[in-house]
Motif scaffolding. Structure first.
Motif, PDB file in Angstrom:
ATOM      1  N   ILE A  47      27.547  54.226  72.443  1.00  0.00           N
ATOM      2  CA  ILE A  47      26.080  54.140  72.034  1.00  0.00           C
ATOM      3  C   ILE A  47      25.508  53.260  73.243  1.00  0.00           C
ATOM      4  CG2 ILE A  47      24.793  52.427  70.697  1.00  0.00           C
ATOM      5  CD1 ILE A  47      26.882  52.643  68.547  1.00  0.00           C
ATOM      6  N   ALA A  48      26.085  52.378  73.744  1.00  0.00           N
ATOM      7  CA  ALA A  48      25.565  51.677  75.044  1.00  0.00           C
ATOM      8  C   ALA A  48      25.168  52.414  76.071  1.00  0.00           C
ATOM      9  CB  ALA A  48      26.195  50.187  75.650  1.00  0.00           C
ATOM     10  N   GLY A  49      25.866  53.711  76.503  1.00  0.00           N
ATOM     11  CA  GLY A  49      25.527  54.166  77.566  1.00  0.00           C
ATOM     12  C   GLY A  49      24.739  55.548  77.237  1.00  0.00           C
ATOM     13  N   GLY A  50      24.431  55.776  76.154  1.00  0.00           N
ATOM     14  CA  GLY A  50      23.673  56.764  75.577  1.00  0.00           C
ATOM     15  C   GLY A  50      24.535  58.162  75.791  1.00  0.00           C
ATOM     16  N   LEU A  83      34.311  46.781  77.377  1.00  0.00           N
ATOM     17  CA  LEU A  83      33.201  47.540  77.025  1.00  0.00           C
ATOM     18  C   LEU A  83      32.238  47.722  77.962  1.00  0.00           C
ATOM     19  CD1 LEU A  83      31.415  48.840  75.100  1.00  0.00           C
ATOM     20  CD2 LEU A  83      30.937  46.455  74.278  1.00  0.00           C
ATOM     21  N   ASN A  84      31.845  46.643  78.852  1.00  0.00           N
ATOM     22  CA  ASN A  84      30.862  46.656  79.976  1.00  0.00           C
ATOM     23  C   ASN A  84      31.403  47.597  81.157  1.00  0.00           C
ATOM     24  OD1 ASN A  84      28.295  45.066  79.532  1.00  0.00           O
ATOM     25  ND2 ASN A  84      29.802  43.843  78.502  1.00  0.00           N
ATOM     26  N   GLU A 120      31.267  51.786  70.891  1.00  0.00           N
ATOM     27  CA  GLU A 120      30.426  50.804  71.661  1.00  0.00           C
ATOM     28  C   GLU A 120      29.793  51.162  72.877  1.00  0.00           C
ATOM     29  OE1 GLU A 120      30.526  46.924  70.628  1.00  0.00           O
ATOM     30  OE2 GLU A 120      31.390  47.193  68.620  1.00  0.00           O
ATOM     31  N   SER A 121      30.713  51.527  73.924  1.00  0.00           N
ATOM     32  CA  SER A 121      30.487  52.053  75.168  1.00  0.00           C
ATOM     33  C   SER A 121      29.403  53.484  74.874  1.00  0.00           C
ATOM     34  CB  SER A 121      31.389  52.099  76.067  1.00  0.00           C
ATOM     35  OG  SER A 121      32.402  53.427  76.156  1.00  0.00           O
ATOM     36  N   THR A 180      30.955  51.129  79.793  1.00  0.00           N
ATOM     37  CA  THR A 180      29.391  51.588  79.804  1.00  0.00           C
ATOM     38  C   THR A 180      28.842  51.748  81.226  1.00  0.00           C
ATOM     39  OG1 THR A 180      29.188  50.122  77.885  1.00  0.00           O
ATOM     40  CG2 THR A 180      26.952  50.490  79.063  1.00  0.00           C
ATOM     41  N   GLU A 181      29.362  50.738  82.033  1.00  0.00           N
ATOM     42  CA  GLU A 181      28.874  51.003  83.567  1.00  0.00           C
ATOM     43  C   GLU A 181      29.444  52.297  84.085  1.00  0.00           C
ATOM     44  OE1 GLU A 181      30.108  47.614  86.193  1.00  0.00           O
ATOM     45  OE2 GLU A 181      29.080  46.404  84.694  1.00  0.00           O
TER      46      GLU A 181
END
Lengths: 367, 367, 367, 367
Positions: C201-204, C162-163, C198-199, C166-167
């Motif tokens: 949402i986290a990444g916009g 996920l991270n 989830e990525s 997101t990155e």
């Protein structure tokens, strides 16, 4: 004593403070020695200590598999154990003795034809003496995380430390901004301010204090107040551990470096913080980056430079260029005599391009 | 006083210590308010200070564009400025006054129907009183980087701080190993040792000292000597700032938190280091992670939780659930009364799963 | 057949696709077994292949030193080699045979009393059959990077993936913004869209397409054009590899997973890109994250969960709970029968909290 | 036409492909212009497009606050819109027209005395023509993520892309090792193989394929089989997108660069993979890094170089050195005429130090 026989077996050790890229050098030494020249390799443990006490092991390609991206050194290192001045307890007294003959003996026991020393000023000076006084066929690889060696354009480990410091400034930035504070970051750099200077530019610091430019605290305070008057509610200050006020002294208390002598460390960040808090009335906080600068996964640049150094050192051995050290003269790997390499520091040029650039984007050096 | 009119305009502020994810909450509040419910949003600057002094600005979608991955808070924050006990200089004397009427006045000036307070124990207690005593339609979003709030499974910011601490241990690992040292990392955690506990497990620490388990230094030394006897030449120790010896006192000197009171900070890492160095004869070094734990790019988890909290807070407002706070009851976002939420800390269960796991992989807590 | 003798020696293997945290599980198994229970441990190489062909080695604490932060598995893994249907060439023909007796034989040769299987749906199903049909004392540790197992709140590896995703979105963001493009990121998730959701949402992200919510391309195009009309010159789209249009089919071509069957991979990202480019006239670019999601240093969360699973699995063995699997029921490590654990997928709840949050901050699912 | 009046107001634009560090250049230009020389600054949007269509805005210090660590360009960029050959629809036909007079007109409308163009070969060639043919007082800042410009030692953005590629190799390493696979990473580098070469050395690749050294697939297969025979069960291959077999053609299909011409992208990674899988019988997987190389937070090196370039460009303007471009001649920032700077590529020296180092540590180039 310097009769060069055919080289079949080489030794390698790492000395002085930990530094990202040491493993990459060791790996390149082992791979180049074995693949390219069919040599065998012996690694000594814990710097000169292992050479004196004969703690050594054979290094194969399997031993260096996977170590390229790892910080530290698989051989261990120390900034003690100078064979020309080795501490012993005799009759309950600590005395220092020349045990360099033991080094020669151990080199012979292992049948080693040449010795690659990866280390800083202290280790390379010992290397030079082993070459000059004991006739050992020594080749050096320079290591200093402070990047303050005059004989080479850059040393490995510096780029990693620089990025660690820059990321720290990035992190402090948001806190400074959210809380309207002055945030101070104290970084390594006893004599040369490269890490502070470059991370300060990269991180967008407002003030950078380095050993080469003695600061006046009033100038620092003035800069921070000027920013506040322009509506900028926070300031970032990067301080090299060796920074000192005009006419003042360095306040380092204890620093782990390749010095073979105890030194003092810490404190300049706190000293500056108190003065800023008093002078501006703004909340001021200090972070001392310390050992985090020596750790971590080496950057691509450091891995490449370290690999080139390791390979270059073996090439020097095979060319019979003993008593020399590899160095970077962009874009080439060259060599210089150890005698020239040690002793002279590469300081930040006070009127050089980079300081001028920093001033042009508005950074104060407190001068 | 709690007559609920139709909500058309909401206020938002961030209070207490900086924390990764604050901007993600603000962004979600603004987007949900504007897109989903056609509300307008006013942001107050620097926590309750802005509410008292009426420093505020309209927040649009453009204001929150691109802030999701950024640490800190675009609104600014402070851990001072309690409206029920606000510092003033009267006749040259510092006195504390209740200025909560000014808060009500400013809320009315802006035509705000509900106020979202993002903050820790201190800020949420103020929020509770504004709701109970002043009839303000308050909704809370819990913020504590220490993850020590009993009313919610987890708070945003903790996961980022945990990863920062874990990366620091990774970096210290190579130095510890290369130099055969004991490396100590001091992390946040005044009352609850979550960051120390979890980063210690994640980083492979040998000893973890937390406030919930008073330690005996002999046990710590014993563990390190046991490792040395097994041929392991280094040890890693993680210490929460609030750790204390059995029968001893916490030695925090100054810590920037949501306390609205000055406190003391630092020192436990150094205290433990001296004792270990003396007790084992091994070189021991301390790193105090400090403010770096509050900074940086939030992790995916923190961005998602913060977004869910922000959206959830606006949903609470629209549901008329004032005097409540959003919380995570995995996997759902729920709410609890502010009165229940504040005051009680979520401490590490001394006999819980996680401590037991840590012990089973060989970690000592000095008990 | 299930006569439980005293356990003195355990076996461990990793099966299915690579996943961050496998090494942390292995390390915890070894440390807990040796330190806590004085057991010995045998590791089988390359999943069930090693169990069938008897490729095994003793695992000591030294073998697992330093592997906690490393991706991958020191034991090797594969998603082939089902002992109940093992491929062989007989008379020039590829046939599948039941070789599970060989597994039992090898288990006996090594004197193994219990076997810990770390794997996904495929591996755990085999584990269940070895337990049920062959009487092996099996304990399972669930592994799925997609986080799609119904029997546990979360699986290790997911947080790291996920991270990473997101990155990647963070990186694409600046390019999208600078070039006014639509950037598409294709991530893992054949049946469950957790990573994309989830990525995203986290990444916009602006649009998220997941298998659980069949999309209509017109809705996607509409969203991007709506953004452009609001002056937002770029859009970010995250697509799970298993996303499919309403009424359409999944277009995966080949995916490396724990399936023990060849499958097809790729393409949905490109398919969507062409349609968007045509429908909006905007430059559209695709990045397929692929194997990068399986690699890298595990996050703190994944290291902790993996450690808890490893320790928990040995605890299950010692409690005689064979045929079971460890699982997370926040905040506790529990166990469930393998028979319940496999087979049922944990899909994204289409009307759940998280999808609703995403929609409230303006993300479109193309529905 | 080149009568140099006193400079009071400058323009700036970014052209060509996105590159980490563009914002750092813009920031340094603005800060140096305003603080050091009291100039005002106008930014044109989306490269030459903004100059032609007069989309421009005043840039103040506030506009560039906080952009130093951000990827991308706040001005926007494009690799279209050549003013000397500008596409138009006339009578339903797409034709190309010289609209360079409009550029001059817009420069005059804004009262701009000098124009700083940050771009690659395409943009700087336009800059040269605007200087030579239209008498505009142009200064250039070189930008190429491929680091293939002969006139400067290094370009900003390269170091970031290199580290992104190296981290990707690190991630693929664990998967390759766990699954005993051949993993292929395709990176940027149409004509020059710098990213592949340096990331390959830094990441410990076994094979590196670059445009400068045409490969023979048999040699690549031979190397992988040789490794397998030595017990090394995986191999890592880094391929520059422009790599080509001996006697073969480049297979790029579409690449987003500063070319002002459509080109083709992709495919070499896949082509090589099929041949390796067939030739070795080993599972082979490809990852195309693509746009991820252009994004992300710039490294410290790139931020510093970009800052020095930005400051240096304003210094060139003030020194009246028009028609020139800043460049790095380690350790100094110098300048060269645009006429010399464009056109000649800096290719990897096939017999240079770095390739030799790579070969000495055992890397194959397929030659």
């Amino acid at each position: 004593m310097t009769i060069k026989k055919t080289v079949r077996r080489i030794g390698v050790l790492t000395g002085g403070g930990d530094c990202p890229g040491l493993n990459a050098v060791i790996r390149a030494v082992v791979k180049t020695a074995i693949r390219e020249y069919r040599l065998s390799v012996v690694g000594f443990e814990n710097g000169f200590g292992g050479l004196i006490q004969n703690r050594a092991r054979e290094l194969t390609e399997a031993d260096v598999a996977g170590i390229l991206p790892r910080g530290g050194t698989i051989l261990g290192t120390t900034n003690r154990d100078n064979p020309f001045s080795y501490p012993m307890i005799i009759n309950g007294q600590k005395v220092f003795r020349d045990v360099s003959d033991r080094v020669v003996e151990n080199i012979n026991i292992h049948g080693i034809d040449a010795l690659i020393i990866i280390g800083g000023d202290g280790s390379l000076t010992i290397g030079k003496e082993l070459f000059e006084k004991k006739g050992l066929q020594v080749v050096g690889v320079p290591k200093t995380i402070d990047n303050d060696l005059s004989a080479t354009d850059q040393t490995f480990g510096f780029d990693t430390a620089l990025n660690t410091a820059t990321e720290a400034i990035d992190k402090l930035h948001t806190t400074a901004e959210s809380h309207h504070r002055v945030m101070i970051l104290e970084v390594m750099g006893r004599y040369a301010g490269w890490i502070a200077l470059e991370s300060g530019i990269a991180g967008g610091a407002d003030v950078i204090l380095i050993p080469e430019i003695p600061y006046r605290i009033e100038k620092v305070i003035e800069k921070i107040i000027e920013r506040r008057n322009l509506g900028k509610k926070f300031s970032l200050v990067v301080v090299a551990e060796g920074a000192k006020p005009l006419g003042g002294e360095m306040v380092i208390q204890r620093r782990v470096e390749d010095s073979f002598e105890p030194i003092r460390l810490g404190g300049i960040g706190n000293a500056v913080a108190s003065q800023i808090e008093e002078g501006t009335g703004m909340e001021t906080r200090v972070t001392v980056l310390g050992h985090l600068q020596r750790g971590g996964i080496p950057t691509a640049f450091d891995r490449i430079l370290a690999t080139r150094y390791g390979t270059g050192a073996v090439n020097l051995v095979m060319a019979g260029k003993f008593g020399e050290m590899v160095c970077l003269r962009t874009p080439h790997i060259m060599s210089v005599p150890l005698a020239e390499a040690v002793g002279e520091l590469r300081l930040v040029p006070v009127d050089g391009d980079i300081v001028r650039t920093a001033k042009q984007v508005g950074i104060s050096f407190g001068d």
